[in-house]
Design a protein around this motif. Structure first.
Motif, PDB file in Angstrom:
ATOM      1  N   ARG A  37       4.550  50.314  47.569  1.00 55.48           N
ATOM      2  CA  ARG A  37       5.917  50.699  47.552  1.00 55.48           C
ATOM      3  C   ARG A  37       6.785  49.709  48.061  1.00 55.48           C
ATOM      4  O   ARG A  37       7.792  49.400  47.401  1.00 55.48           O
ATOM      5  CB  ARG A  37       5.928  52.239  48.106  1.00 55.48           C
ATOM      6  CG  ARG A  37       7.241  52.639  48.143  1.00 55.48           C
ATOM      7  CD  ARG A  37       7.136  54.126  48.672  1.00 55.48           C
ATOM      8  NE  ARG A  37       6.430  54.961  47.911  1.00 55.48           N
ATOM      9  CZ  ARG A  37       6.949  55.626  46.769  1.00 55.48           C
ATOM     10  NH1 ARG A  37       7.994  55.262  46.334  1.00 55.48           N
ATOM     11  NH2 ARG A  37       5.852  56.382  46.293  1.00 55.48           N
ATOM     12  N   LEU A  38       6.360  49.075  49.129  1.00 53.57           N
ATOM     13  CA  LEU A  38       7.172  48.275  49.796  1.00 53.57           C
ATOM     14  C   LEU A  38       7.372  47.207  49.099  1.00 53.57           C
ATOM     15  O   LEU A  38       8.522  46.487  49.109  1.00 53.57           O
ATOM     16  CB  LEU A  38       6.643  47.756  51.336  1.00 53.57           C
ATOM     17  CG  LEU A  38       6.727  49.085  52.256  1.00 53.57           C
ATOM     18  CD1 LEU A  38       6.110  48.634  53.549  1.00 53.57           C
ATOM     19  CD2 LEU A  38       8.019  49.412  52.608  1.00 53.57           C
ATOM     20  N   ASP A  41       9.878  47.667  45.767  1.00 47.76           N
ATOM     21  CA  ASP A  41      11.143  47.561  46.293  1.00 47.76           C
ATOM     22  C   ASP A  41      11.775  46.235  46.335  1.00 47.76           C
ATOM     23  O   ASP A  41      13.108  45.889  45.923  1.00 47.76           O
ATOM     24  CB  ASP A  41      11.481  48.375  47.471  1.00 47.76           C
ATOM     25  CG  ASP A  41      10.983  49.926  47.554  1.00 47.76           C
ATOM     26  OD1 ASP A  41      11.146  50.487  46.351  1.00 47.76           O
ATOM     27  OD2 ASP A  41      10.898  50.497  48.507  1.00 47.76           O
ATOM     28  N   ARG A  42      11.047  45.255  46.540  1.00 48.90           N
ATOM     29  CA  ARG A  42      11.570  43.669  46.878  1.00 48.90           C
ATOM     30  C   ARG A  42      11.451  42.868  45.581  1.00 48.90           C
ATOM     31  O   ARG A  42      12.231  41.932  45.587  1.00 48.90           O
ATOM     32  CB  ARG A  42      10.783  43.286  47.982  1.00 48.90           C
ATOM     33  CG  ARG A  42      11.222  44.094  49.371  1.00 48.90           C
ATOM     34  CD  ARG A  42      10.275  43.663  50.577  1.00 48.90           C
ATOM     35  NE  ARG A  42      10.872  44.281  51.825  1.00 48.90           N
ATOM     36  CZ  ARG A  42      10.697  45.613  52.230  1.00 48.90           C
ATOM     37  NH1 ARG A  42      10.566  46.448  51.235  1.00 48.90           N
ATOM     38  NH2 ARG A  42      11.385  45.871  53.221  1.00 48.90           N
ATOM     39  N   GLY A  44      11.592  43.985  42.710  1.00 51.89           N
ATOM     40  CA  GLY A  44      12.724  44.565  41.968  1.00 51.89           C
ATOM     41  C   GLY A  44      12.671  44.692  40.422  1.00 51.89           C
ATOM     42  O   GLY A  44      11.380  44.459  39.910  1.00 51.89           O
ATOM     43  N   VAL A  69       9.443  53.820  40.863  1.00 53.63           N
ATOM     44  CA  VAL A  69      10.102  52.337  41.362  1.00 53.63           C
ATOM     45  C   VAL A  69      10.690  51.529  39.902  1.00 53.63           C
ATOM     46  O   VAL A  69      10.468  52.057  38.997  1.00 53.63           O
ATOM     47  CB  VAL A  69       9.032  51.503  41.958  1.00 53.63           C
ATOM     48  CG1 VAL A  69       8.419  51.984  43.010  1.00 53.63           C
ATOM     49  CG2 VAL A  69       7.777  51.191  40.780  1.00 53.63           C
ATOM     50  N   ASP A  70      11.515  50.628  40.352  1.00 55.66           N
ATOM     51  CA  ASP A  70      12.230  50.003  39.107  1.00 55.66           C
ATOM     52  C   ASP A  70      11.606  48.651  38.403  1.00 55.66           C
ATOM     53  O   ASP A  70      11.500  48.206  37.516  1.00 55.66           O
ATOM     54  CB  ASP A  70      13.500  49.416  39.649  1.00 55.66           C
ATOM     55  CG  ASP A  70      14.451  50.556  39.818  1.00 55.66           C
ATOM     56  OD1 ASP A  70      14.384  51.445  39.368  1.00 55.66           O
ATOM     57  OD2 ASP A  70      15.219  50.326  40.770  1.00 55.66           O
ATOM     58  N   CYS A  71      10.402  48.062  39.256  1.00 52.05           N
ATOM     59  CA  CYS A  71       9.663  46.896  38.526  1.00 52.05           C
ATOM     60  C   CYS A  71       8.551  47.645  37.731  1.00 52.05           C
ATOM     61  O   CYS A  71       8.249  48.697  37.479  1.00 52.05           O
ATOM     62  CB  CYS A  71       9.005  46.338  39.758  1.00 52.05           C
ATOM     63  SG  CYS A  71       7.728  47.379  40.532  1.00 52.05           S
TER      64      CYS A  71
END
Length: 315
Positions: A37-38, A41-42, A44, A69-71
């Motif tokens: 998850r972390l 978020d990075r 993207g 998530v967006d990725c």
């Protein structure tokens, strides 16, 4: 039994692998998906997160993550050595590959999986519930000498001989089928003064059985070079280990790739021309802070090591 999943050394992992927007990251051991998850978020919307795990529960956790998530995401249900070979054959190039070794909190806290000596459960310990070999098979099928060697090699258990002998004696009366039955045998075999020093007397035996059931050290030895091959130049490889056997394998692998000249020391100049393949990002293993250990005692034995892949000139 369940508890909130707490990823170990999460901040330290993010800092050392330094995920950036648009990168491709491979989580070889999804578990509860805390680290994933972390990373997601990075990296993207332009990034890709590939999750690997042989545990069906981890697949469920990753599916929940993927919906949030967006990725771009992808999951491979397999042991990480097999999955990394598959990605290599597909010519995937990763910017980050990381492994959070050992067992996840969700495995420990799911009583029917039989990973813990803290409560009674079926004697199982399979990370992949579809595989054949279980802890029950080893405990009831291996001879005394083989059991003792297993406990000594994978558990670093100093009372391995006594415990192996006690297991064989007890199973001669009736098959051992639960974790509590095994704990009782172990406790009976360990000398009384040793039962109150160095943690639970069954800790090392359970570790050894879990490693053997899931071929954890063999998997790690196979996976590290496959993960390295998958990395693009400047890609980062990281591993969090939870006992010295894992940590030694990771350390040796990374140090070997960071080594330059391999000429004998008596030679006045380098004639081998060997160039280092890696830059170590952790000169020594990173351990959890006292605060993290207080919040999550299971993190106590964790060690993080990482390296960056260098672009070696072709000869």
């Amino acid at each position: 039994m369940t508890r909130e999943h707490i990823p170990v050394l999460a901040g330290e992992l993010i800092e050392v692998v330094d995920p950036r927007p648009g990168e491709t990251a491979v989580d070889c051991t999804v578990g509860g998906a805390g680290h994933a998850r972390l990373l997601a978020d990075r990296i993207g919307p332009a990034g890709t997160l590939i999750g690997i795990d042989r545990d069906p529960t981890a697949e469920e956790r990753f599916a929940e993550l993927a919906a949030e998530v967006d990725c771009a995401t992808r999951f491979i249900r397999a042991d990480f050595a097999t999955a990394l070979s598959q990605l290599r054959d597909e010519r995937v190039h990763a910017d980050i590959v990381y492994l959070d070794l050992g067992m996840s909190s969700m495995q420990v806290d799911t009583w029917e999986r039989g990973f813990s000596y803290a409560y009674d459960a079926p004697l199982d310990m399979r990370m992949d519930p579809e595989q054949t070999l279980s802890a029950r098979d080893i405990v009831n099928g291996w001879d005394e000498r083989r059991l003792a060697r297993l406990l000594r090699q994978y558990g670093e258990e100093r009372f391995a001989g006594q415990i192996g002998r006690a297991i064989v004696r007890e199973r001669g009366r009736s098959e051992l089928t639960t974790t509590q039955e095994l704990v009782d045998v172990i406790v009976s075999a360990v000398p009384t003064p040793a039962r109150f020093a160095g943690g639970h007397p069954a800790k090392r035996t359970f570790q050894a059985l879990r490693i053997a059931v899931n071929d954890e050290l063999g998997q790690l030895t196979e996976a590290l070079p496959r993960a390295w091959e998958l990395l693009a130049p400047q890609g980062r490889l990281a591993a969090i280990s939870f006992h010295s056997l894992e940590d030694r394998i990771v350390k040796r692998f990374l140090v070997d790739r960071a080594r330059g000249c391999v000429c004998p020391p008596e030679l006045p100049i380098c004639v081998c021309g060997h160039e280092p393949e890696a830059e170590l990002l952790t000169r020594r293993a990173i351990a959890p802070s006292p605060g993290e250990v207080a919040d999550n005692p299971r993190s106590r034995s964790a060690h993080l090591r990482a390296a960056r892949k260098l672009e070696v000139p072709s000869t």
